[in-house]
Design an enzyme around this catalytic site. Structure first.
Site, PDB file in Angstrom:
ATOM      1  N   HIS A   6      39.523 170.845 -18.157  1.00 43.50           N
ATOM      2  CA  HIS A   6      38.947 169.532 -17.854  1.00 43.50           C
ATOM      3  C   HIS A   6      37.819 169.149 -18.807  1.00 43.50           C
ATOM      4  O   HIS A   6      37.037 168.263 -18.511  1.00 43.50           O
ATOM      5  CB  HIS A   6      38.399 169.502 -16.418  1.00 43.50           C
ATOM      6  CG  HIS A   6      39.450 169.454 -15.365  1.00 43.50           C
ATOM      7  ND1 HIS A   6      40.288 170.502 -15.103  1.00 43.50           N
ATOM      8  CD2 HIS A   6      39.827 168.461 -14.516  1.00 43.50           C
ATOM      9  CE1 HIS A   6      41.119 170.174 -14.133  1.00 43.50           C
ATOM     10  NE2 HIS A   6      40.861 168.935 -13.756  1.00 43.50           N
ATOM     11  N   GLU A  61      50.742 160.364 -14.958  1.00 46.01           N
ATOM     12  CA  GLU A  61      50.176 159.792 -16.188  1.00 46.01           C
ATOM     13  C   GLU A  61      51.242 159.341 -17.180  1.00 46.01           C
ATOM     14  O   GLU A  61      51.132 158.282 -17.782  1.00 46.01           O
ATOM     15  CB  GLU A  61      49.238 160.804 -16.868  1.00 46.01           C
ATOM     16  CG  GLU A  61      47.890 160.964 -16.183  1.00 46.01           C
ATOM     17  CD  GLU A  61      47.908 161.914 -15.004  1.00 46.01           C
ATOM     18  OE1 GLU A  61      48.963 162.547 -14.757  1.00 46.01           O
ATOM     19  OE2 GLU A  61      46.873 162.040 -14.324  1.00 46.01           O
TER      20      GLU A  61
END
Lengths: 350, 456
Positions: B259, B190
């Site tokens: 998450h 990322e």
């Protein structure tokens, strides 16, 4: 853990490693008299500019951080000798030399250092954050290693647009341990992006030597995991840099993907302006200064080869002093940014 | 005794799926681990393996049936010593109930209404043209496809966006239409690909960077904030960064703390960014098109649970919503409820319940978190004199805190009660179903808060 002894590294400095697959520099002597003179001038401009910046900092006219490039001039001048129009250049916060080598106006650079409206960023960026779209200089980045993915993205844009341009992405030995550098290298190799990674190894990431920061100190080999070719270059020799740069840039421009050049260089001044100078010896610094200086080295070559005489060099020096004086003058007389500038340039069109 | 094989869930958010193919037929003897059938959802395909051994007695759901609800019996196995006929007779009721034709697939997840009751809804006043009923997922895909057709500089990159067709199937079909030059699978890095996207934007392209979820964008935070958001200012306006960072934000279902975070207030804090959070499919399409066209870095916060919900969306390919404008979803006079993303649905549900109790709530869908539509909020509070803020994220220094400050600064004299914040509880989101439900705002919490500010 015992504190590692600070030892001079001059003797052990591998000017040209035996390890790289290809050695650089055989084409050294092919430079014309005009080329040699222009490299000398460009390096000396950076030196004089930086000396003056250091002085203005001492006078309180420049604030914050100010990372001087003195000692490393051959790297950027040798590399930029190979660029074409629209080749992108991006580097870290030790960026004044890169801007001058890209042809940016010394007045605008110095005025940014003093935080004035005539600066490249209108006084809002400072020493570490300057840009010139016109000269394809994309900064000036203050976060160690952040410019590496960005420079890789500039190469991505070149490839996407079908342009035959490359991205010259400069970073230091300190950045060479950042995770995002390797993330970027992986993608550059995977997608064969036209980027040349130039590691300016001045041997110290702030006060920590490469030996104390990197498990393997052959930084030019750090792309091997991705199949990126690399080469170690004498970064104190502008012609060696130019020759290595020519090959690396050609490699990238041809579509063969990224290339790594590790420039063995040295900074004479501290990391920024306030530096304890405890992490290296004075002898080590002096030895580089006296024996390896890139400008002295070229000067000797110019004189010994009877390419120019003392008077011609003197004329260059005089010209540069005037340029730097004018920049310093401008940087002190350019007004501070208008208070209204506080609220501009936050968003485009807002 | 006969054994029922039930329709399995492939993910915590799956509510239904398609029975794509049977690998066995009546009379077959199956061993545990043997593939019985294949099922598909809008996100994934999976083979269903037998857990128990037995003989296939009856196929309850035919091949090709769509919209089969999770936990519906799909076939019967006869156990040892039982005849297939007996087993088949044993559970006829289950078979009838599970017929996919008898129960067409619900357009929306049960947790939130797709469209609130028409009588109380303030429809987008400016839209009078034709609409089409599509999911948020399709709206996002259509927005990207339309903008990519229009502008060759727009491209999509991210993990699994190309060959896999998107981890949540948002980019379905884009690789086929635009090719691998413009729809690019990245490695799982990322920080690196966000920075690469920023560089491409500096170089004149218009990247759409998909994060599989915004939770993973924490890895890329430095490039988003320090490089994308600040460079325009630090360059005195020379550099621009036209980039969209998009992906699901906030809690999905049962994926636990790492998450499930809502990053709305993190990004909304930063000058140099635009931050939007759509609720409906029309929001998703109109705002994503606006985000792609915007010359600034835009954070586009989606919600996984909303992906499968359907709404009416204007058909016009030039339907674009302005960034920075909230929408009054329901007009009311007694209390203003401000929400964004999935909480808009919960707020509308709460408003229906409140109406039954005699409280007429106005519901504002923020749509944009930066810039913030102070005007619409303040105008509403000046009318209702009461404010309830709703967000999924944590309360401390959240969007609700900002709303409270804004109405205090702009409408202090109009307030008849202190502002009430409904937010996720100040804990890392737990995994256990009961605890997770307790930690996230429910419409009953909103009802309670609205009643409290109305002194009821």
């Amino acid at each position: 853990m015992a504190k590692p002894a600070v030892k001079p590294k001059v003797e052990s400095l591998p000017v040209k490693s035996k390890l790289p697959p290809k050695s650089s520099g055989p084409g050294d002597n092919s430079a014309s008299a005009e080329e040699l003179k222009s490299y000398y001038r460009d390096m000396l401009l950076i030196r004089r500019f930086e000396e003056r910046a250091g002085q203005l900092y001492g006078m309180g006219l420049i604030g914050g951080f100010c990372h001087l490039y003195i000692g490393q001039e051959a790297v950027v001048v040798g590399m930029q000798a190979n660029v074409r129009d629209k080749d992108a250049v991006i580097t870290s916060y030790r960026d004044h030399g890169h801007m001058l080598a890209c042809g940016m106006d010394p007045k605008g650079v110095m005025a940014e250092l003093t935080g004035r409206s005539g600066g490249y960023s209108k006084g809002k960026g400072g020493s570490m954050h300057m840009f010139s779209r016109e000269k394809s200089f994309y900064g000036g980045h203050g976060i160690v290693g952040a410019q590496v993915p960005i420079g890789t993205g500039l190469a991505f844009a070149h490839k996407y647009n079908g342009a035959k341009n490359v991205s010259l992405t400069y970073f230091g030995d300190g950045s060479a341990n950042q995770g995002q550098v390797y993330e970027a290298m992986n993608m550059a190799a995977l997608w064969k992006l036209p980027v040349v990674y130039i590691i300016e190894n001045n041997h110290y990431g702030m006060g920590t030597s490469v030996e104390r920061a990197s498990a393997t100190t052959e930084l030019y080999r750090h792309g091997e995991a991705f199949g990126i070719p690399g080469e170690r270059v004498d970064g104190m020799d502008v012609l060696a840099v130019r020759a290595a740069g020519e090959k690396a840039i050609e490699h990238a421009r041809s579509g063969a993907g990224p290339y790594i050049l590790e420039m063995q260089t040295y900074r004479y001044r501290g990391h920024s302006m306030s530096d304890p100078a405890k992490y290296r010896t004075k002898e080590e610094v002096d030895k580089y200064r006296n024996e390896r200086d890139p400008i002295d080295h070229l000067r000797k070559r110019l004189l010994d080869g009877k390419i120019v005489d003392e008077a011609a060099l003197k004329a260059i020096d005089t010209e540069l002093r005037k340029i730097v004086n004018d920049a310093a003058e401008f940087s002190q007389h350019s007004p501070e940014p208008d208070p209204a500038e506080l609220w501009t340039d936050i968003l485009v069109g807002a | 005794m006969s054994i029922q094989v039930l329709m399995p869930a492939l993910s915590p958010t799956m509510t239904e799926g398609k029975l794509a193919k049977w690998h066995v037929k009546v009379g077959d003897v199956v061993k545990s681990g043997q593939v019985l059938c294949e099922i598909e959802t809008d996100k994934a395909t999976m083979e269903v393996e037998a857990v128990d051994e037995g003989t296939v007695a009856k196929i309850l759901i035919e091949e090709g049936a769509e919209g089969v609800a999770v936990n519906t019996p799909i076939c019967l196995l006869a156990g040892e010593g039982e005849s297939a006929e007996d087993a088949a007779k044993a559970a006829p009721a289950a078979a009838a109930a599970a017929s996919p034709k008898a129960e067409p697939p619900a357009p929306a997840a049960s947790s939130a209404p797709a469209t609130p009751a028409a009588s109380s809804v303030a429809t987008e006043p400016e839209w009078k043209g034709k609409t089409v009923h599509i999911t948020v997922r399709e709206a996002l895909r259509d927005a990207m496809a339309e903008e990519m057709r229009k502008d060759g500089k727009v491209f999509l990159m991210g993990e699994e966006v190309a060959q896999y067709q998107g981890a949540y199937k948002i980019s379905q079909g884009l690789l086929e239409e635009f090719g691998d030059k413009r729809v690019i699978d990245t490695p799982i890095t990322e920080h690196g690909f966000a920075g690469l996207g920023v560089g491409a934007a500096f170089g004149g392209l218009k990247p759409i960077v998909e994060f599989m979820t915004f939770n993973f964008a924490m890895q890329a935070m430095d490039q988003i904030i320090n490089s994308a958001a600040k460079t325009h200012y630090m360059s005195g306006g020379q550099m621009t960064c036209p980039i969209v960072f998009r992906g699901p934000n906030g809690a999905a279902s049962r994926v636990a703390a790492q998450h499930s975070q809502c990053y709305a207030s993190w990004y909304a804090h930063v000058p140099g960014l635009r931050v939007v959070a759509p609720w409906s499919a029309a929001d998703a399409k109109g705002l994503l098109k606006a985000a792609i066209r915007d010359p600034n870095p835009v954070i586009f916060l989606e919600n996984e649970i909303l992906y499968g919900q359907s709404f009416d969306v204007p058909e016009d390919p030039d339907f674009v919503l302005p960034i920075g404008k909230a929408k009054v979803e329901r007009v009311g006079k007694d209390v203003t409820i401000v929400a964004f993303s999935i909480m808009v649905g919960k707020a509308l549900q709460a408003a229906e319940e409140l109406a039954k109790q005699g409280i007429d709530a106005e519901v504002i869908n923020l749509r944009s978190l930066r810039p913030f539509d102070t005007e619409t909020i303040v105008a509403s509070v000046k009318k209702t004199n009461r404010l309830v803020s709703v967000e999924e994220g944590w309360p401390f220094a959240g969007i609700g805190s900002e709303l409270a400050a804004i109405v205090m600064e702009h409408a202090f004299d109009w307030l008849d009660a202190p502002v009430k914040r409904v937010a996720g509880l100040d804990v890392p989101l737990p995994y256990a179903a009961n605890l997770e439900k307790m930690a996230l705002p429910q419409s009953s919490n909103i009802v309670e808060a609205a009643r409290a500010v109305c002194n009821r």
